[in-house]
Design a protein around this motif. Structure first.
Motif, PDB file in Angstrom:
ATOM      1  N   LEU A 104      10.568   2.809   0.142  1.00  0.00           N
ATOM      2  CA  LEU A 104      10.833   4.247   0.082  1.00  0.00           C
ATOM      3  C   LEU A 104      10.801   4.949  -1.283  1.00  0.00           C
ATOM      4  CD1 LEU A 104      13.308   4.976   2.852  1.00  0.00           C
ATOM      5  CD2 LEU A 104      10.855   5.192   3.094  1.00  0.00           C
ATOM      6  N   GLU A 105       9.862   5.659  -1.592  1.00  0.00           N
ATOM      7  CA  GLU A 105       9.613   6.112  -2.906  1.00  0.00           C
ATOM      8  C   GLU A 105      10.298   7.407  -3.063  1.00  0.00           C
ATOM      9  OE1 GLU A 105       5.792   5.739  -4.673  1.00  0.00           O
ATOM     10  OE2 GLU A 105       5.243   3.989  -4.088  1.00  0.00           O
ATOM     11  N   ILE A 106      11.393   7.474  -3.974  1.00  0.00           N
ATOM     12  CA  ILE A 106      12.260   8.533  -4.313  1.00  0.00           C
ATOM     13  C   ILE A 106      12.144   9.254  -5.805  1.00  0.00           C
ATOM     14  CG2 ILE A 106      13.953   8.042  -2.671  1.00  0.00           C
ATOM     15  CD1 ILE A 106      15.637   7.041  -4.875  1.00  0.00           C
TER      16      ILE A 106
ATOM     17  N   VAL B  57       3.228  -0.023 -12.792  1.00  0.00           N
ATOM     18  CA  VAL B  57       2.603   1.008 -13.577  1.00  0.00           C
ATOM     19  C   VAL B  57       1.517   1.835 -13.004  1.00  0.00           C
ATOM     20  CG1 VAL B  57       1.215   1.440 -15.949  1.00  0.00           C
ATOM     21  CG2 VAL B  57       3.375  -0.170 -15.986  1.00  0.00           C
ATOM     22  N   GLU B  58       1.655   3.144 -12.785  1.00  0.00           N
ATOM     23  CA  GLU B  58       0.833   4.126 -12.048  1.00  0.00           C
ATOM     24  C   GLU B  58      -0.260   4.474 -12.954  1.00  0.00           C
ATOM     25  OE1 GLU B  58       3.150   6.457  -8.995  1.00  0.00           O
ATOM     26  OE2 GLU B  58       3.389   7.483 -10.908  1.00  0.00           O
ATOM     27  N   GLY B  59      -1.497   4.820 -12.328  1.00  0.00           N
ATOM     28  CA  GLY B  59      -2.727   5.742 -13.139  1.00  0.00           C
ATOM     29  C   GLY B  59      -3.173   4.727 -14.169  1.00  0.00           C
TER      30      GLY B  59
ATOM     31  N   PHE C 218       0.876  -1.241  -0.076  1.00  0.00           N
ATOM     32  CA  PHE C 218       0.103  -0.041   0.070  1.00  0.00           C
ATOM     33  C   PHE C 218       0.840   1.049  -0.058  1.00  0.00           C
ATOM     34  CE2 PHE C 218      -3.237  -2.914   1.646  1.00  0.00           C
ATOM     35  CZ  PHE C 218      -4.629  -2.591   0.892  1.00  0.00           C
ATOM     36  N   GLU C 219       0.544   2.155  -0.814  1.00  0.00           N
ATOM     37  CA  GLU C 219       1.403   3.312  -0.905  1.00  0.00           C
ATOM     38  C   GLU C 219       0.505   4.597   0.003  1.00  0.00           C
ATOM     39  OE1 GLU C 219       1.805   5.507  -4.582  1.00  0.00           O
ATOM     40  OE2 GLU C 219       3.090   7.099  -3.675  1.00  0.00           O
ATOM     41  N   ALA C 220       1.448   5.034   0.922  1.00  0.00           N
ATOM     42  CA  ALA C 220       0.877   6.186   1.813  1.00  0.00           C
ATOM     43  C   ALA C 220       0.775   7.306   1.123  1.00  0.00           C
ATOM     44  CB  ALA C 220       1.670   6.113   3.050  1.00  0.00           C
TER      45      ALA C 220
ATOM     46  N   VAL D  50       6.395   4.536   1.211  1.00  0.00           N
ATOM     47  CA  VAL D  50       6.336   5.911   1.676  1.00  0.00           C
ATOM     48  C   VAL D  50       7.107   6.839   0.882  1.00  0.00           C
ATOM     49  CG1 VAL D  50       7.210   7.562   3.646  1.00  0.00           C
ATOM     50  CG2 VAL D  50       6.448   5.158   4.145  1.00  0.00           C
ATOM     51  N   ASN D  51       6.429   7.923   0.288  1.00  0.00           N
ATOM     52  CA  ASN D  51       6.953   9.203  -0.628  1.00  0.00           C
ATOM     53  C   ASN D  51       8.090  10.004   0.366  1.00  0.00           C
ATOM     54  OD1 ASN D  51       5.568   8.906  -3.252  1.00  0.00           O
ATOM     55  ND2 ASN D  51       3.879   8.780  -1.718  1.00  0.00           N
ATOM     56  N   LEU D  52       9.182  10.343  -0.388  1.00  0.00           N
ATOM     57  CA  LEU D  52      10.090  11.115   0.338  1.00  0.00           C
ATOM     58  C   LEU D  52      10.168  12.401  -0.568  1.00  0.00           C
ATOM     59  CD1 LEU D  52      12.726   8.637   1.248  1.00  0.00           C
ATOM     60  CD2 LEU D  52      11.017   9.333   2.583  1.00  0.00           C
TER      61      LEU D  52
ATOM     62  N   LEU E 175      12.160   4.070  -7.573  1.00  0.00           N
ATOM     63  CA  LEU E 175      12.223   5.122  -8.377  1.00  0.00           C
ATOM     64  C   LEU E 175      10.860   5.804  -8.966  1.00  0.00           C
ATOM     65  CD1 LEU E 175      14.193   7.799  -9.117  1.00  0.00           C
ATOM     66  CD2 LEU E 175      14.931   6.302 -11.217  1.00  0.00           C
ATOM     67  N   ASP E 176      10.583   6.703  -8.468  1.00  0.00           N
ATOM     68  CA  ASP E 176       8.875   7.227  -8.743  1.00  0.00           C
ATOM     69  C   ASP E 176       8.750   8.116  -9.698  1.00  0.00           C
ATOM     70  OD1 ASP E 176       6.202   7.518  -8.309  1.00  0.00           O
ATOM     71  OD2 ASP E 176       6.364   8.595  -6.352  1.00  0.00           O
ATOM     72  N   ASP E 177       7.691   8.349 -10.562  1.00  0.00           N
ATOM     73  CA  ASP E 177       7.472   9.160 -11.763  1.00  0.00           C
ATOM     74  C   ASP E 177       8.724   8.733 -12.750  1.00  0.00           C
ATOM     75  OD1 ASP E 177       5.758  10.197 -10.192  1.00  0.00           O
ATOM     76  OD2 ASP E 177       6.604  12.003  -9.503  1.00  0.00           O
TER      77      ASP E 177
ATOM     78  N   ILE F 120      10.985   0.279 -10.229  1.00  0.00           N
ATOM     79  CA  ILE F 120      10.552   1.719 -10.970  1.00  0.00           C
ATOM     80  C   ILE F 120       9.110   1.759 -10.968  1.00  0.00           C
ATOM     81  CG2 ILE F 120      12.672   1.830 -12.231  1.00  0.00           C
ATOM     82  CD1 ILE F 120      11.210   1.393 -14.712  1.00  0.00           C
ATOM     83  N   LYS F 121       8.625   3.124 -10.903  1.00  0.00           N
ATOM     84  CA  LYS F 121       7.244   3.178 -11.034  1.00  0.00           C
ATOM     85  C   LYS F 121       7.084   4.074 -12.487  1.00  0.00           C
ATOM     86  CE  LYS F 121       4.483   3.516  -7.622  1.00  0.00           C
ATOM     87  NZ  LYS F 121       3.862   3.832  -6.422  1.00  0.00           N
ATOM     88  N   ILE F 122       6.348   3.568 -13.444  1.00  0.00           N
ATOM     89  CA  ILE F 122       6.354   4.183 -14.603  1.00  0.00           C
ATOM     90  C   ILE F 122       5.041   5.340 -14.496  1.00  0.00           C
ATOM     91  CG2 ILE F 122       5.671   4.032 -17.148  1.00  0.00           C
ATOM     92  CD1 ILE F 122       6.981   1.256 -17.179  1.00  0.00           C
TER      93      ILE F 122
HETATM   94 CA    CA Z   1       4.772   7.981  -5.016  1.00  0.00          CA
END
Ligand code: CA
Ligand code: C2E
Ligand code: CA
Ligand code: CA
Length: 276
Positions: A144-146, A231-233, A57-59, A112-114, A174-176, A195-197
């Protein structure tokens, strides 16, 4: 306003004054909110593409504003950063997320997003170590999402912290991915797990064959490097079908599966999952 210089200026001045006042108001509000911790975390599931199980789960931070209700971080994180309050708020987020994760089944972790500014003072590694120790959450349950900007400030320090976190057993995502201009070189320098696309690529895959090819290319590159891919969104069934055709994607995240949930809803969802 009229097209002459004076007219424009007259129309512009109150607008600027208005904006400055609005900014002042939000700064005062935010200071108070950080002092009083008027925030909560929402949680959005990441769904395993093959099994449809939820392992993460992403906070996502929410500001509980007395008049405006739940305010999105896009609006206030930049202000929190400018005011120098992100380190303090970031610690609260980390601790709250770790404590929450402890109430979930052991095979579910929290992401967790940083902010890159959390790496600037050079003792972020210690903050994480202490938080894990005090809450009792195993490092393996924290992700940790950076973003790429993490290397913008204090590059050497950030690299050292990230390497240390990885050694501790914390997972790094690695986010975005794909939105910056140096994503590829980051894959060389950072010891990443995932990685998160970015969802910008997903938005048009139905209409634009290029977006689909780009995602397919990123996925095969990431797999070549031994990285997990989210993959996001993902919002529609059509997008899902196209992503399934690409294959090799590990996790999906998006409104098609779930919006970010309040903690009560998160616990209800977890209780309803029949996964092993
Ligand atoms: Ca994120
Ligand atoms: P992000 O890390 O890229 O998070 C994903 C954002 O996309 C979230 O917005 C989420 O609600 C939204 N989203 C998820 N699925 C979909 C979908 O299918 N369609 C669309 N259109 N949107 C979707 P949110 O919660 O408003 O967060 C915005 C950004 O704020 C995050 O982007 C992240 O960069 C930042 N953020 C959130 N929480 C924190 C935090 O605790 N600390 C820091 N430093 N930044 C945070
Ligand atoms: Ca993202
Ligand atoms: Ca984003």
């Amino acid at each position: 306003a009229k097209a002459d210089g004076k007219g424009i200026w007259r129309a512009f001045e109150p607008e600027m004054a208005h904006r400055a006042r609005a900014r002042q108001a939000i700064e005062t509000d935010i200071r108070k909110a950080v002092e009083e911790r008027r925030f909560h975390l929402a949680y959005q599931p990441l769904v395993d593409m093959k099994s449809r199980h939820v392992r993460t789960f992403e906070a996502l931070l929410r500001w509980d504003h007395p008049e405006r209700g739940s305010v999105s971080p896009q609006e206030f994180i930049p202000v929190v950063e400018d005011l120098g309050l992100i380190v303090s708020l970031g610690r609260w987020v980390l601790e709250t997320a770790c404590l929450q994760c402890l109430k979930w089944p052991e095979d579910i972790r929290v992401a967790v997003n940083l902010s890159s500014l959390q790496f600037r003072d050079g003792n972020f590694l210690e903050v994480v170590r202490q938080t894990l120790k005090q809450t009792g959450l195993p490092a393996s349950r924290l992700e940790l999402e950076i973003t790429e900007s993490v290397l913008l400030h204090n590059e050497a320090g950030a690299l050292k912290d990230l390497a240390g976190l990885s050694r501790m057993g914390v997972r790094l995502a690695l986010d975005d991915f794909g939105t910056g201009y140096s994503s590829l070189s980051y894959l060389r320098w950072l010891k990443l797990d995932k990685i998160k696309i970015d969802r910008a690529f997903v938005r048009d895959i139905g209409q634009d064959p290029k977006s689909l090819k780009l995602i397919a290319g990123i996925v095969s590159l990431a797999k070549e490097l031994g990285l997990s891919v989210t993959v996001e969104g993902v919002e529609t069934r059509q997008q899902l079908a196209l992503l399934e055709e690409i294959g090799q994607i590990d996790e999906l995240q998006g409104y098609l599966f779930s919006k970010p949930l309040h903690i009560d809803e998160t616990l209800t969802l977890i209780a309803s999952l029949s996964q092993k």
